[in-house]
Design a protein around this motif. Structure first.
Motif, mmCIF file in Angstrom:
data_model
loop_
_atom_site.group_PDB
_atom_site.id
_atom_site.type_symbol
_atom_site.label_atom_id
_atom_site.label_comp_id
_atom_site.label_asym_id
_atom_site.label_seq_id
_atom_site.Cartn_x
_atom_site.Cartn_y
_atom_site.Cartn_z
ATOM 1 N N ARG A 5 0.803 -1.225 0.000
ATOM 2 C CA ARG A 5 0.000 0.000 0.000
ATOM 3 C C ARG A 5 0.839 1.279 0.000
ATOM 4 N NH1 ARG A 5 -3.765 -0.926 5.013
ATOM 5 N NH2 ARG A 5 -1.732 -1.674 5.770
ATOM 6 N N TYR A 9 0.720 4.012 -2.970
ATOM 7 C CA TYR A 9 0.337 5.388 -2.662
ATOM 8 C C TYR A 9 1.352 6.381 -3.227
ATOM 9 C CZ TYR A 9 -0.828 9.602 -0.063
ATOM 10 O OH TYR A 9 -1.149 10.886 0.272
ATOM 11 N N THR A 58 -5.151 3.569 -1.460
ATOM 12 C CA THR A 58 -4.065 3.058 -0.610
ATOM 13 C C THR A 58 -3.643 4.033 0.480
ATOM 14 O OG1 THR A 58 -2.446 3.870 -2.233
ATOM 15 C CG2 THR A 58 -3.146 1.568 -2.429
ATOM 16 N N GLY A 61 -2.630 2.922 3.942
ATOM 17 C CA GLY A 61 -1.392 2.177 4.165
ATOM 18 C C GLY A 61 -0.264 3.037 4.687
#
Length: 482
Positions: A5, A9, A58, A61
């Motif tokens: 993640r 991102y 994401t 995360g």
């Protein structure tokens, strides 16, 4: 288990930045009434939309710092993934390339290689040539960050030697990473601005000055002209050589310089060795060409200075008939292209630093043979080089040479002649951008290569840019089992 993640991102956020960059070339084409503006705008919408969706999906995360596996993966995802989106303008607009060529062109720009499959650059929409320059500029800045921060941490090719000399120095002088980023960005843009103003002052058009400035400092080599620097011979060659040289020096030294300490710049043995090797190459080729041709000495020196600086700095600009000289020049060009410029810059190749360490290790081994009882450690700038650094260095150099040979053989199997194959892999693995051999002589580009050969070159560009081991380690099962 690797948490993907944070990687996704960061990649999504970078795609958003890339989409914003596309708007500048789109505005340029729109201002001159070129229909290519719609292709650039559509590419920006696709890139920004996908990047925004990835980032939103994401964002949960975030929170922890990256571990070493995530650092390797992020590096690979960025350099392999970004060209997919960076190549969209080449497919949707002029020059209407198919995916293989568009990805090749985008990889060449982002890795600051400078090899191209586009012929007819002078007639391209201005926004598209600006986009090629922006790819060089963005890639050069990203490479500077990787070279200064990530590679020492990831222990790639002996670069861990710089952990105390580069990154830790930043930790003492500039405690926060944001300070490093701001100073590096300001320095980088300042060099591009200086180059652009200088090029404009000698008669370059605004577009030529801007693109050449970005490509010079990024050591990228993309030019808005098929003839590269040939329209600006004379002062343009001397100034181009200067800015290519400045772009291939360690960025850590510039940051230390603007923080008030110029001593590291003058005392850096890597910079001194770089100047000596480049000086010998230029001097010897100049003498050889002057004695074996009817050219004037100043013309020979100017062409040799520009073109050899372009090769050793892994830029890729050219002037005159230099690519056709052959003979001794070709041998010198091959060697200095393999060596490359300074570690910690946007230049590529093995690097002068690694060349110095290899030479020091060789001398130490010879002394050991002559005097078996003598225990003399390998040193660099007065500091002892540990076995871990030497092991990583030897592995990297051996891997570089082996990769060069394997990919050259693979390219010959696609039907490309041996000379063109060798120099195509050489220019890709070293991110040099120059083309030598029968296949590239017609256009000065790699457009006539079969698609399979273009993919081999693309892989070589990425391997050379990421330091080989950064990619090879990802295919090891043990890497994923940690």
């Amino acid at each position: 288990m690797v948490d993907f993640r944070p990687i996704a991102y960061v990649f999504g956020r970078i795609l958003i930045v890339m989409a914003i960059l596309m708007l500048g070339p789109a505005a340029i084409d729109w201002s001159v009434g070129d229909e290519n503006a719609s292709a650039l705008l559509f590419s920006a919408l696709i890139t920004g939309g996908i990047g925004g969706l990835i980032a939103l999906a994401t964002v949960n995360g975030l929170g922890g710092s990256f571990d070493i596996r995530q650092a390797y993966l992020l590096t690979a995802v960025i350099w392999f993934g970004l060209p997919v989106f960076a190549g969209l303008p080449f497919m949707l607009g002029v020059p209407n390339l198919h995916f293989t060529e568009a990805y090749f062109e985008a990889v060449s720009g982002i890795t600051t290689t400078g090899a191209t499959v586009i012929y007819g650059l002078d007639g391209m929409p201005p926004g598209m040539n600006l986009w090629r320059g922006l790819l060089n500029a963005a890639g050069g800045l990203g490479i500077a960050f990787v070279a200064m921060i990530f590679l020492p941490v990831m222990r790639v090719g002996g670069m861990q030697f710089f952990r105390t000399e580069g990154f830790d120095t930043f930790g003492k002088a500039l405690p926060r990473a944001t300070d490093i980023a701001k100073q590096l960005l300001g320095l980088y843009l300042g060099l591009i601005l200086a180059a652009g103003v200088t090029y404009a002052a000698i008669g370059m058009t605004p577009l030529d000055a801007t693109v050449h400035a970005m490509a010079s400092i990024a050591t990228g080599g993309f030019s808005p002209r098929d003839a590269s620097f040939n329209p600006y011979v004379g002062a343009g060659e001397y100034l181009g050589a200067l800015f290519m040289f400045l772009g291939s020096l360690p960025y850590v030294r510039y940051v230390q310089l603007i923080n008030g300490d110029m001593r590291p710049l003058w005392r850096d043995s890597q910079i001194r060795a770089y100047v000596k090797v480049l000086g010998f190459a230029v001097g010897s080729v100049t003498l050889w060409r002057w004695l074996t041709s009817d050219m004037e000495f100043e013309d020979v020196f100017r062409e040799s200075l520009f073109n050899l600086t372009s090769i050793m700095s892994s830029t890729g600009f050219f002037t005159g008939s230099f690519p056709l000289w052959g003979g001794y020049m070709l041998v010198v060009a091959f060697v200095i292209g393999m060596i490359g410029a300074c570690s910690g810059s946007s230049a590529s190749g093995l690097s002068v630093f690694r060349g110095q360490l290899m030479w020091a290790a060789l001398v130490q081994q010879l002394r050991q043979i002559v005097s078996p009882g003598r225990m003399a450690p390998v040193k660099y700038e007065g500091r002892t080089v540990g076995p871990d650094v030497l092991d990583a260095l030897i592995l990297y150099v051996a891997g570089f040479i082996l990769t060069l040979g394997v990919l050259t053989v693979a390219m010959t199997l696609t039907g490309v002649d041996t000379t063109s194959s060798l120099f195509a892999v050489w220019t890709s693995l070293g991110n040099i951008g120059y083309g030598f051999g029968p296949i590239v002589e017609r256009t000065g580009t790699f457009v006539d290569l079969p698609d399979a050969a273009k993919w081999i070159m693309t892989l070589a560009m990425l391997l050379g840019r990421l330091g080989l081991l950064t990619i090879f380690v990802l295919v090891l099962p043990r890497f994923w089992q940690r």
